[in-house]
Design a protein around this motif. Structure first.
Motif, PDB file in Angstrom:
ATOM      1  N   PHE A 144      -6.217  20.303  35.316  1.00 50.21           N
ATOM      2  CA  PHE A 144      -7.111  20.223  35.588  1.00 50.21           C
ATOM      3  C   PHE A 144      -7.444  20.707  37.271  1.00 50.21           C
ATOM      4  O   PHE A 144      -6.584  20.170  38.292  1.00 50.21           O
ATOM      5  N   CYS A 145      -7.395  22.163  37.848  1.00 47.77           N
ATOM      6  CA  CYS A 145      -7.264  22.276  39.071  1.00 47.77           C
ATOM      7  C   CYS A 145      -8.108  23.260  38.839  1.00 47.77           C
ATOM      8  O   CYS A 145      -9.267  24.015  38.286  1.00 47.77           O
ATOM      9  N   SER A 146      -8.962  23.846  40.534  1.00 43.28           N
ATOM     10  CA  SER A 146      -9.825  24.437  40.898  1.00 43.28           C
ATOM     11  C   SER A 146      -9.138  25.538  41.800  1.00 43.28           C
ATOM     12  O   SER A 146      -9.346  26.696  41.335  1.00 43.28           O
ATOM     13  N   ASP A 147      -7.834  25.849  42.173  1.00 38.69           N
ATOM     14  CA  ASP A 147      -7.007  26.920  42.073  1.00 38.69           C
ATOM     15  C   ASP A 147      -6.011  26.622  42.133  1.00 38.69           C
ATOM     16  O   ASP A 147      -5.621  25.345  42.068  1.00 38.69           O
ATOM     17  N   LEU A 148      -4.580  27.329  42.188  1.00 34.53           N
ATOM     18  CA  LEU A 148      -3.179  27.020  41.665  1.00 34.53           C
ATOM     19  C   LEU A 148      -2.690  28.266  42.872  1.00 34.53           C
ATOM     20  O   LEU A 148      -3.039  29.288  43.610  1.00 34.53           O
ATOM     21  N   CYS A 149      -1.888  26.657  43.895  1.00 34.62           N
ATOM     22  CA  CYS A 149      -1.165  27.565  44.960  1.00 34.62           C
ATOM     23  C   CYS A 149       0.288  27.595  44.820  1.00 34.62           C
ATOM     24  O   CYS A 149       1.353  26.709  43.818  1.00 34.62           O
ATOM     25  N   ILE A 150       1.394  28.641  44.070  1.00 35.34           N
ATOM     26  CA  ILE A 150       1.994  29.194  43.350  1.00 35.34           C
ATOM     27  C   ILE A 150       2.888  30.416  44.170  1.00 35.34           C
ATOM     28  O   ILE A 150       2.632  31.682  42.785  1.00 35.34           O
ATOM     29  N   PRO A 151       3.053  30.744  45.732  1.00 37.18           N
ATOM     30  CA  PRO A 151       3.631  31.607  46.405  1.00 37.18           C
ATOM     31  C   PRO A 151       5.023  32.089  46.146  1.00 37.18           C
ATOM     32  O   PRO A 151       5.809  30.587  45.297  1.00 37.18           O
ATOM     33  N   GLY A 152       5.459  32.854  45.668  1.00 38.47           N
ATOM     34  CA  GLY A 152       6.761  33.301  45.853  1.00 38.47           C
ATOM     35  C   GLY A 152       6.830  33.861  44.906  1.00 38.47           C
ATOM     36  O   GLY A 152       6.442  33.484  43.366  1.00 38.47           O
ATOM     37  N   LYS A 153       8.215  34.917  43.708  1.00 39.47           N
ATOM     38  CA  LYS A 153       8.275  35.216  42.630  1.00 39.47           C
ATOM     39  C   LYS A 153       9.030  33.593  41.641  1.00 39.47           C
ATOM     40  O   LYS A 153       8.440  33.976  41.119  1.00 39.47           O
ATOM     41  N   SER A 154       9.701  33.829  42.695  1.00 37.53           N
ATOM     42  CA  SER A 154      10.471  32.227  41.622  1.00 37.53           C
ATOM     43  C   SER A 154       9.313  31.282  40.942  1.00 37.53           C
ATOM     44  O   SER A 154       9.505  30.658  40.327  1.00 37.53           O
ATOM     45  N   SER A 155       7.885  31.237  42.369  1.00 43.34           N
ATOM     46  CA  SER A 155       7.109  29.974  41.846  1.00 43.34           C
ATOM     47  C   SER A 155       6.498  30.926  40.688  1.00 43.34           C
ATOM     48  O   SER A 155       5.833  29.951  39.209  1.00 43.34           O
ATOM     49  N   GLN A 156       6.574  32.259  40.319  1.00 41.69           N
ATOM     50  CA  GLN A 156       4.995  32.671  39.351  1.00 41.69           C
ATOM     51  C   GLN A 156       6.025  32.527  38.209  1.00 41.69           C
ATOM     52  O   GLN A 156       5.203  32.477  37.120  1.00 41.69           O
ATOM     53  N   SER A 157       6.884  33.023  38.038  1.00 46.87           N
ATOM     54  CA  SER A 157       7.784  32.645  37.200  1.00 46.87           C
ATOM     55  C   SER A 157       7.857  31.327  36.976  1.00 46.87           C
ATOM     56  O   SER A 157       8.259  31.455  35.339  1.00 46.87           O
ATOM     57  N   PHE A 158       8.072  30.533  37.613  1.00 48.37           N
ATOM     58  CA  PHE A 158       7.622  28.915  36.745  1.00 48.37           C
ATOM     59  C   PHE A 158       6.769  28.085  36.155  1.00 48.37           C
ATOM     60  O   PHE A 158       6.743  27.913  35.141  1.00 48.37           O
ATOM     61  N   TYR A 159       5.755  29.360  36.959  1.00 47.52           N
ATOM     62  CA  TYR A 159       4.230  28.726  35.938  1.00 47.52           C
ATOM     63  C   TYR A 159       3.772  29.535  34.527  1.00 47.52           C
ATOM     64  O   TYR A 159       3.939  28.748  33.960  1.00 47.52           O
ATOM     65  N   GLU A 160       4.702  30.750  34.715  1.00 44.87           N
ATOM     66  CA  GLU A 160       4.573  31.364  33.549  1.00 44.87           C
ATOM     67  C   GLU A 160       4.957  30.507  32.291  1.00 44.87           C
ATOM     68  O   GLU A 160       4.585  31.020  31.256  1.00 44.87           O
ATOM     69  N   GLU A 161       6.715  30.486  32.953  1.00 44.51           N
ATOM     70  CA  GLU A 161       7.227  29.719  31.713  1.00 44.51           C
ATOM     71  C   GLU A 161       6.968  28.692  31.217  1.00 44.51           C
ATOM     72  O   GLU A 161       6.600  27.914  30.362  1.00 44.51           O
ATOM     73  N   THR A 162       5.985  27.802  32.426  1.00 45.57           N
ATOM     74  CA  THR A 162       5.740  26.294  32.008  1.00 45.57           C
ATOM     75  C   THR A 162       4.164  26.482  31.071  1.00 45.57           C
ATOM     76  O   THR A 162       4.134  26.111  29.752  1.00 45.57           O
ATOM     77  N   LYS A 163       4.139  27.831  30.972  1.00 47.27           N
ATOM     78  CA  LYS A 163       2.254  27.929  30.804  1.00 47.27           C
ATOM     79  C   LYS A 163       2.570  28.165  29.479  1.00 47.27           C
ATOM     80  O   LYS A 163       2.632  27.742  27.943  1.00 47.27           O
TER      81      LYS A 163
END
Length: 560
Positions: free
Chosen positions: A340-359
């Protein structure tokens, strides 16, 4: 002494020459009293230009130099160094800014030329009254104190402890590692946190020039850049050590907001609600279970707990919340995880990949506001709104809260002890957010890691190494420390002892002489900012190189 002033006009390529009549200016200034030579050059800041200036100063045996060129912030020091190399005191030099203040902002060439001429005449008028200030140097200690034994403090101590230099690392806890030692893994690569801390600690202890104090606290710090005297009290042995260091790194870390203050999240009211750090410890113990000993079948992870109250984003929370989802999916394969979040703070290419893989692991994300947690007997219910007036709820077995990161509890104590300000949220304020993010207004005091503000492990390490690099380049082994020559001075005959100057000095450079009842400037600490001059009601304070006479002569010529 006869004054022989040299005036040099820089064309700055086309930047000045296209909008200012340089030849007209040369003709005008050549006839001014005391001007020995007036010349122009295509680009004075170039190597060819600096050599031209150096040789001209020597050839004409000049006593004073005026350069009409660009911003002092950009090249004042450049030309001061040239003057010194040519045998002229760098303080018998004045730079007139005719690029940013004339050529670039005044479209009419005639008007720009007239304005540039006024500024150049003003510089000539002012430089006549300059004094050849004396540069002072002091002996300094190359050793460094690092306060805080977390990952930032450990790395800072390692980085400064080079040959011939000692580092003292003071940690108030019983062991090194800070909060990181309580984690199982570090995002985004999910490497072992304990392995990282163990390796960093081994590297630290392997260096013979690092002394570590655990269960110890800094009781007092006195002094200035190059010469700090520090008292450290060790709790276990109940003894006090006195250390002499040249610089200090504050790596005091962070605390987590206590969610008990925010009743809507149900913390302490329900056994099924945990903070992020509590969940880290649970996972590190080897199993994730509820109070009844059973693993949860559904878990809600609530982001940004306390962000609204604190007024800032803690930056690392979103990514470590994603890490928690991976913990859960790894230990309880069938568990349902909802963020549950109002925003997601995932700066940087490696962080975006981390988010996508988790999802892709089957983790759900709900953009929500007005979140509340309430007990429902066996578990808890998360109530929320996806948009104003559109309420919904979700029953889960466990709730994990991601609270805001707060400054260490002793941040205020160090701020007062070292005369450094606290910034947003109570963290130590940097000297400049972009240009000096690891420096403080008190010279010789540096900040690293979460002492400066919320950040992840990688950013903390980078900042620690940056602070170490700044110290190594400032306190060079075997080199004396050169002090600022343009410092404040207080006239004994005019000072009334009102102490106004003491209250406005941001560097703690002015104290009251109790015997004579007058203010005294410590020239080692003074930066020549001029606050005391502006505030002094009796006119006792002045700044060398910015005296009343010098400034008056400059302004009188500009306004003539």
């Amino acid at each position: 002494m006869e004054k022989k002033i040299g005036v040099y006009l820089c064309e700055c390529g086309p930047n000045i020459a296209e909008n200012v009549d340089i030849d007209r200016m040369l003709e005008a200034v050549s006839s001014i009293e005391d001007v020995e030579v007036a010349e122009k050059h295509r680009l004075l800041c170039s190597e060819d230009g600096k050599e031209f200036l150096r040789q001209s100063i020597k050839e004409h045996s000049l006593t004073h130099v005026v350069v009409a060129a660009c911003s002092p912030k950009q090249h004042e020091l450049t030309f001061m160094n040239v003057c010194e190399e040519a045998g002229v005191s760098p303080y018998l030099f004045q730079l007139a800014n005719i690029r940013e203040q004339c050529a670039w902002i005044t479209p009419n060439k005639e008007e720009a030329t007239e304005k540039a001429l006024r500024y150049t005449r003003a510089a000539i008028s002012r430089v006549r009254y300059h004094d050849p200030l004396e540069k002072k140097e002091i002996e300094c200690s190359p050793d460094v104190l690092v306060v805080g034994g977390g990952i930032a403090g450990i790395r800072a101590a390692q980085s400064v402890a080079v040959a011939g230099r000692k580092a003292y690392l003071v940690e108030k806890g019983s062991s090194l590692g800070g909060k990181v030692k309580e984690f199982e893994k570090l995002f985004p690569h999910m490497n072992s946190a304990s392995d990282v801390i163990e390796q960093e600690t081994r590297n630290l202890l392997a260096k013979g020039n690092i002394e570590v104090f655990t269960e110890s606290e800094v009781e007092e710090i006195l002094g200035f850049l190059g010469n700090f005297q520090v008292k450290v009290k060790t709790k276990a042995e109940d003894e006090e050590r006195e250390l002499s260091v040249g610089a200090i790194v504050l790596a005091t870390g962070f605390e987590l907001l206590n969610p008990e203050e925010l009743l809507r999240y149900g913390y302490r009211k329900s056994d099924a609600v945990y903070t992020s750090l509590e969940f880290e410890r649970m996972n590190a113990s080897g199993e994730i279970v509820l109070k009844n000993g059973k693993p949860p079948s559904s878990v809600a992870i609530i982001h940004c707990v306390g962000r609204g109250e604190k007024g800032y984003c803690s930056r690392a929370c979103c990514l470590y919340s994603l890490k928690f989802a991976r913990y859960l999916k790894s230990r309880i394969p069938g568990v349902k995880v909802t963020h549950f979040c109002s925003d997601l703070c995932i700066p940087g290419k490696s962080s975006q990949s981390f988010y996508e893989e988790t999802k892709e692991m089957g983790v759900d994300f709900v953009r929500a506001t007005d979140i509340e947690v309430a007990g429902n007997g066996e578990g808890v219910t998360v109530k929320y709104e996806t948009q104003p007036g559109a309420g919904d709820s979700l029953a889960v077995d466990m709730v994990i809260l991601a609270p805001a990161m707060e400054p260490s509890s002793d941040a205020g104590t160090f701020a007062e002890m070292l005369n450094i300000p606290l910034g947003e949220g109570g963290f130590f304020a940097e000297e400049h957010e972009k240009l000096a993010p690891i420096s403080t207004p008190t010279e010789g005091i540096f900040i690293a890691g979460c002492a400066q503000g919320p950040k992840n492990v990688t950013d903390s390490v980078v900042q620690a190494e940056a602070a170490a690099g700044k110290i190594l380049s400032t306190l060079v082994l075997g080199r004396r420390l050169e002090l600022e020559a343009k410092v404040s001075h207080i006239s004994e005959s005019f000072c009334t002892g009102c102490q106004t100057c003491i209250s406005v000095c941001p560097y703690g450079a002015i104290t009251l002489d109790e015997m004579r009842k007058i203010s005294v400037v410590n020239e080692v600490l003074c930066h020549g900012c001029g606050n005391c001059v502006a505030a002094c009601p009796s006119g006792a304070a002045s700044v060398r190189h910015f005296t009343f006479t010098q400034v008056y002569q400059e302004l009188a010529e500009v306004l003539r």
